[in-house]
Every structure is written in structure tokens, then in C-alpha cells.
Design a protein around this motif. Structure first.
Motif, PDB file in Angstrom:
ATOM      1  N   ARG A 285      52.008   6.944 161.405  1.00  0.00           N
ATOM      2  CA  ARG A 285      51.008   5.886 161.196  1.00  0.00           C
ATOM      3  C   ARG A 285      50.098   6.208 160.020  1.00  0.00           C
ATOM      4  O   ARG A 285      49.603   5.310 159.343  1.00  0.00           O
ATOM      5  N   ALA A 286      49.894   7.499 159.767  1.00  0.00           N
ATOM      6  CA  ALA A 286      49.051   7.913 158.643  1.00  0.00           C
ATOM      7  C   ALA A 286      49.813   7.895 157.317  1.00  0.00           C
ATOM      8  O   ALA A 286      49.227   8.141 156.267  1.00  0.00           O
ATOM      9  N   GLY A 287      51.128   7.620 157.359  1.00  0.00           N
ATOM     10  CA  GLY A 287      51.888   7.484 156.118  1.00  0.00           C
ATOM     11  C   GLY A 287      52.992   8.496 155.898  1.00  0.00           C
ATOM     12  O   GLY A 287      53.688   8.435 154.880  1.00  0.00           O
ATOM     13  N   LEU A 288      53.203   9.431 156.806  1.00  0.00           N
ATOM     14  CA  LEU A 288      54.271  10.421 156.635  1.00  0.00           C
ATOM     15  C   LEU A 288      55.620   9.766 156.928  1.00  0.00           C
ATOM     16  O   LEU A 288      55.884   9.331 158.042  1.00  0.00           O
ATOM     17  N   LEU A 289      56.467   9.676 155.913  1.00  0.00           N
ATOM     18  CA  LEU A 289      57.789   9.081 156.091  1.00  0.00           C
ATOM     19  C   LEU A 289      58.890  10.134 156.106  1.00  0.00           C
ATOM     20  O   LEU A 289      59.939   9.918 156.703  1.00  0.00           O
ATOM     21  N   ARG A 290      58.672  11.268 155.449  1.00  0.00           N
ATOM     22  CA  ARG A 290      59.640  12.362 155.405  1.00  0.00           C
ATOM     23  C   ARG A 290      58.999  13.608 155.983  1.00  0.00           C
ATOM     24  O   ARG A 290      57.868  13.934 155.660  1.00  0.00           O
ATOM     25  N   SER A 291      59.734  14.284 156.841  1.00  0.00           N
ATOM     26  CA  SER A 291      59.250  15.502 157.469  1.00  0.00           C
ATOM     27  C   SER A 291      59.993  16.701 156.900  1.00  0.00           C
ATOM     28  O   SER A 291      61.100  16.563 156.367  1.00  0.00           O
ATOM     29  N   ARG A 292      59.393  17.883 157.049  1.00  0.00           N
ATOM     30  CA  ARG A 292      60.101  19.103 156.661  1.00  0.00           C
ATOM     31  C   ARG A 292      61.138  19.485 157.705  1.00  0.00           C
ATOM     32  O   ARG A 292      61.912  20.408 157.511  1.00  0.00           O
ATOM     33  N   CYS A 293      61.161  18.769 158.819  1.00  0.00           N
ATOM     34  CA  CYS A 293      62.190  18.965 159.838  1.00  0.00           C
ATOM     35  C   CYS A 293      63.562  18.685 159.214  1.00  0.00           C
ATOM     36  O   CYS A 293      63.688  17.890 158.287  1.00  0.00           O
TER      37      CYS A 293
END
Length: 100
Positions: free
Chosen positions: A64-72
Motif C-alpha cells: 500500500r505504501a508503494g513497494l511493488l518489488r521485494s528482495r524476496c
């Protein structure tokens, strides 16, 4: 008392003037991983449910804050949320079987 911590030994390259002294590697993540593994072993599916729900809440807020890509390794936060939801469902089934 000021100065370097006398309990830590400076690496050999720190004595050379052209190198910046670096802090030794702190394997904190390994301690965290071991603690999570211990909780998983002791609490079983309850720990899996707790950690997966905690992760779902964290990733949902981050998305919701804008993170679309994770380091996962899965990359896309939608895939990470799907994976965590599957884990939470598996934990729910595990708890049901465990109690029954």
C-alpha cells in the motif's frame, strides 16, 4: 573512557594507513534464523501461522505504501502475498489436524 573496544582485535589490514578499518561481520541474521527455527520446532503450525500472518500484514502495508518489488526471491509483492497466504492456510490445516 573513549577509544576502540579493547575486546575486539583489529584486522591485519587495518594497520595499513591506506585502508579504512572495517567492522567485523556480525552474523545476527544467523541467530535470528536459528531462533525462528527453534520457535517453528517448538510451536509447529502455530508458529507458522503467526509468522505468516505477521509477514502478510507487513507486506500488505509495504505494498500500500508503494513497494511493488521485494528482495524476496519471488520478486513481485503480489506473489509474496500469495505465497504467505498459502503458508497461513497450510498452518490453519495443520492446527486443525493437530487439535483433532
Amino acid at each position: 573512557m573513549t577509544g576502540p573496544d579493547p575486546r575486539q582485535v583489529a584486522p591485519p589490514h587495518a594497520a595499513q594507513p591506506d585502508h579504512q578499518p572495517t567492522a567485523p561481520f556480525d552474523p545476527l541474521r544467523l541467530c535470528v534464523f536459528a531462533t525462528v527455527a527453534l520457535l517453528g520446532w517448538v510451536l509447529g503450525p502455530v508458529a507458522l501461522l503467526g509468522f505468516s500472518v505477521l509477514a502478510i500484514v507487513g507486506y500488505a502495508r509495504a505494498r500500500r505504501a508503494g513497494l511493488l518489488r521485494s528482495r524476496c526471491k519471488l520478486g513481485d509483492t503480489r506473489l509474496v502475498l500469495l505465497y504467505l497466504t498459502v503458508l497461513a492456510a497450510a498452518a490453519g490445516v495443520g492446527i486443525y489436524v493437530w487439535i483433532d
